[in-house]
Design an enzyme around this catalytic site. Sequence first.
Site, PDB file in Angstrom:
ATOM      1  N   ARG A 260       0.867  -1.194   0.000  1.00 20.47           N
ATOM      2  CA  ARG A 260       0.000   0.000   0.000  1.00 20.47           C
ATOM      3  C   ARG A 260       0.895   1.232   0.000  1.00 20.47           C
ATOM      4  O   ARG A 260       2.111   1.132   0.150  1.00 20.47           O
ATOM      5  CB  ARG A 260      -1.028   0.005   1.157  1.00 20.47           C
ATOM      6  N   GLY A 261       0.253   2.416  -0.140  1.00 19.88           N
ATOM      7  CA  GLY A 261       1.012   3.636  -0.345  1.00 19.88           C
ATOM      8  C   GLY A 261       1.080   3.888  -1.840  1.00 19.88           C
ATOM      9  O   GLY A 261       1.379   2.969  -2.621  1.00 19.88           O
ATOM     10  N   ALA A 262       0.779   5.127  -2.235  1.00 24.23           N
ATOM     11  CA  ALA A 262       0.550   5.408  -3.659  1.00 24.23           C
ATOM     12  C   ALA A 262       1.683   4.942  -4.587  1.00 24.23           C
ATOM     13  O   ALA A 262       1.432   4.178  -5.529  1.00 24.23           O
ATOM     14  CB  ALA A 262       0.263   6.905  -3.830  1.00 24.23           C
TER      15      ALA A 262
ATOM     16  N   ARG B 123      -7.664  -0.312  -6.518  1.00 23.63           N
ATOM     17  CA  ARG B 123      -7.870   0.827  -5.614  1.00 23.63           C
ATOM     18  C   ARG B 123      -8.022   2.097  -6.464  1.00 23.63           C
ATOM     19  O   ARG B 123      -7.237   2.315  -7.381  1.00 23.63           O
ATOM     20  CB  ARG B 123      -6.689   0.969  -4.625  1.00 23.63           C
TER      21      ARG B 123
ATOM     22  N   GLN C 288      -1.720   2.696   9.897  1.00 23.50           N
ATOM     23  CA  GLN C 288      -0.457   2.745   9.140  1.00 23.50           C
ATOM     24  C   GLN C 288       0.611   3.525   9.898  1.00 23.50           C
ATOM     25  O   GLN C 288       1.807   3.296   9.705  1.00 23.50           O
ATOM     26  CB  GLN C 288      -0.686   3.386   7.761  1.00 23.50           C
TER      27      GLN C 288
ATOM     28  N   ASP D 144      -1.999  10.896  -2.194  1.00 27.22           N
ATOM     29  CA  ASP D 144      -2.437   9.844  -3.117  1.00 27.22           C
ATOM     30  C   ASP D 144      -2.785  10.395  -4.489  1.00 27.22           C
ATOM     31  O   ASP D 144      -2.689   9.687  -5.494  1.00 27.22           O
ATOM     32  CB  ASP D 144      -3.617   9.077  -2.537  1.00 27.22           C
TER      33      ASP D 144
ATOM     34  N   ASN E 245      -5.321  12.500   0.506  1.00 25.63           N
ATOM     35  CA  ASN E 245      -4.388  11.658   1.276  1.00 25.63           C
ATOM     36  C   ASN E 245      -5.216  10.935   2.337  1.00 25.63           C
ATOM     37  O   ASN E 245      -6.431  11.129   2.453  1.00 25.63           O
ATOM     38  CB  ASN E 245      -3.277  12.502   1.895  1.00 25.63           C
ATOM     39  N   LYS E 246      -4.552  10.097   3.106  1.00 23.18           N
ATOM     40  CA  LYS E 246      -5.219   9.267   4.113  1.00 23.18           C
ATOM     41  C   LYS E 246      -6.217  10.074   4.949  1.00 23.18           C
ATOM     42  O   LYS E 246      -5.926  11.188   5.382  1.00 23.18           O
ATOM     43  CB  LYS E 246      -4.145   8.646   5.022  1.00 23.18           C
TER      44      LYS E 246
END
Length: 344
Positions: A48-50, A91, A198, A239, A249-250
């Site tokens: 995960r993570g862009a 995603r 995270q 993201d 973003n998150k």
Amino acid sequence: VTSAIAPVRWEHDRLVLLDQRLLPAQELERVYGRWEDVADAIRTLAVRGAPAIGVAAAFGVVLAARTSTAMTFGALAADLDVAFKGLAGTRPTAVNLFWALDRMRRALESLTDRPLDEVRARLLKEAQAILDEDVAANRALGEHGAALVPGRARILTHCNAGALATAGYGTALGVVRSAHTQGKVAWLWVDETRPVMQGSRLTAWECVRDGIPHRLIADVAAASLMARGEVDLVVTGADRIAANGDTANKIGTYALAVLARHHGVPFYIAAPYSTIDPTLPSGAHIPIEERDPGEVRRVGDRPTAPEGSPVYNPAFDVTPATLISAIITERGVVRPPYRFSEGG
Ligand code: MRU
């Protein structure tokens, strides 16, 4: 501080992913030979993570080309089309995924009717280039960002925009790594980042591993820390960044940006150009992923709410550009007003 954390790598004709679902309890690498399993790893947050999602998807295409039994370029392209669609459907928010898949598709199209061995080799080269360029971009943006960090800084970050979220080194955490190397970091406030944690599971793990001084906080502690003057700057990853600088973003990032503005704390976004989507005029157009209600009803496997409680679980929010002091990229620090256009 250099970081040897490599969440995505290619070894012996297979993709190797560090399973981030198991951290920090267990460091387990899994080996992938089929693109369908890579898609599943992206969907379930093993990777995960862009930027890391983009790199993993690119290698997913490589695996699809290798497992295809096609004998002609046309048949291979048809098989890859299924893989492109399957990987793109994992995603929706991080644009790096679509950016990386576009690059792979362009590489494929440039090889129309070439021998299949050549096509497969060239696709592997492209995926490896995406990985290598991401590490280089992070190191460059880390240096640019470190110049914004004052001495003895207490920096606050959210989620994980570290080595784990990229091909290596990290974006927001890359800035922290570079500033720490320069002796400028007093400590990093690490938001635990509900619901999937995270921050506490991954960012704190990276800090422990690389000796970055840090203090873990519950997300809800950020406001009072800022009120007491204990946060010198906030830096997070992204993201997707729209043409006007609005940034997804998150979930929880927007709240931090509002708090930072209220308390006069600089709020920075750190991201490579592969995270910028100049085709979207503003953040209103960024698709926001909604995830499984179970993520909110539980912490890990432990229930923290009745199973019958309805849940709203958006994985991301959009911070308006007006709240962002600067966007730190590999090409330098961009200040408002932001106007990103196609081709840079
Ligand atoms: O749901 P996740 O863990 O993929 O979300 C990750 C983030 O929001 C990161 O901050 C973002 O992808 C930037 S990673 C360099």
